[in-house]
Design a protein around this motif. Sequence first.
Motif, mmCIF file in Angstrom:
data_model
loop_
_atom_site.group_PDB
_atom_site.id
_atom_site.type_symbol
_atom_site.label_atom_id
_atom_site.label_comp_id
_atom_site.label_asym_id
_atom_site.label_seq_id
_atom_site.Cartn_x
_atom_site.Cartn_y
_atom_site.Cartn_z
ATOM 1 N N ARG A 20 0.816 -1.203 0.000
ATOM 2 C CA ARG A 20 0.000 0.000 0.000
ATOM 3 C C ARG A 20 0.860 1.267 0.000
ATOM 4 N N LEU A 21 1.915 1.250 0.774
ATOM 5 C CA LEU A 21 2.819 2.396 0.819
ATOM 6 C C LEU A 21 3.460 2.646 -0.544
ATOM 7 N N LYS A 22 3.820 1.575 -1.227
ATOM 8 C CA LYS A 22 4.413 1.724 -2.557
ATOM 9 C C LYS A 22 3.410 2.327 -3.535
ATOM 10 N N VAL A 23 2.150 1.878 -3.437
ATOM 11 C CA VAL A 23 1.108 2.445 -4.294
ATOM 12 C C VAL A 23 0.974 3.940 -4.057
ATOM 13 N N GLU A 24 1.180 4.359 -2.817
ATOM 14 C CA GLU A 24 1.064 5.774 -2.470
ATOM 15 C C GLU A 24 2.326 6.561 -2.794
ATOM 16 N N GLY A 25 3.310 5.898 -3.408
ATOM 17 C CA GLY A 25 4.523 6.584 -3.840
ATOM 18 C C GLY A 25 5.609 6.689 -2.793
ATOM 19 N N ARG A 194 -4.859 -0.261 4.809
ATOM 20 C CA ARG A 194 -5.435 1.049 4.514
ATOM 21 C C ARG A 194 -5.909 1.743 5.791
ATOM 22 N N LEU A 197 -2.813 2.921 7.911
ATOM 23 C CA LEU A 197 -2.135 4.078 7.331
ATOM 24 C C LEU A 197 -2.980 5.336 7.467
ATOM 25 N N SER A 198 -4.291 5.186 7.414
ATOM 26 C CA SER A 198 -5.173 6.325 7.629
ATOM 27 C C SER A 198 -5.033 6.852 9.059
ATOM 28 N N GLU A 201 -1.658 8.609 9.433
ATOM 29 C CA GLU A 201 -1.663 9.917 8.775
ATOM 30 C C GLU A 201 -2.310 10.980 9.655
#
Length: 221
Positions: A20-25, A194, A197-198, A201
């Motif tokens: 997921r982190l990779k998808v978010e760049g 998800r 990570l939310s 954040e």
Amino acid sequence: METALVIGASGGIGSALSNRLKVEGVAVTALSRSEQKLDLTDPPSVERVLGSVRAPFDLVVVATGALEIGGAGPEKSVRAVSARTMLDHFALNAVGPALVLKEAHRLLPRSRRCVFAVLSARVGSIGDNRLGGWISYRAAKAAVNQIVRTGAIELARTHKQSICVALHPGTVETPLTRKYAGRHATVSPEEAARNLLSVIEGLSPEDSGGFFDWAGERIPW
């Protein structure tokens, strides 16, 4: 967030977090026992592997842990406690994260917001314990909560914008937890990632030292 270190990246939640982190760049450094021979129960292994990574990281997540160790499942009552099983749980679920936290001063930047998160479990809450059982796992998770709380206090002295927290991911669908989920609602590792990570954040330094669930709600100690 630009960089992250995920420890336990070959597990269900750790793998989902990395992806997921990779998808978010985010540039992810993924460490695991299977790939880098990182054994959190072995201090020289922790020092060697963590000493080889290029720090600092905006996010460090310790996604290791186990409910069954050596084939021993959670105890149904205190009468089933085994010293060996309890020691194994403390070694992996409490001492291991503590050894990583020991390196946090180097792994985290001092000049900007950073997060050190350890996956804990609601059953580690003393105040929320109404069922008994699961002595070794509960006690080890309660211990890691105290480790996180203490680490947060010390980190704040040198890393003013640091956030050090324990997180409960919910009951996540894995082959192991399927045996113990019972009537509890479960989520996929991807959904758990998800959610976590939310929560991460939305945290601020004022939240450091806290224990939060997958929805961002505080859990009693």
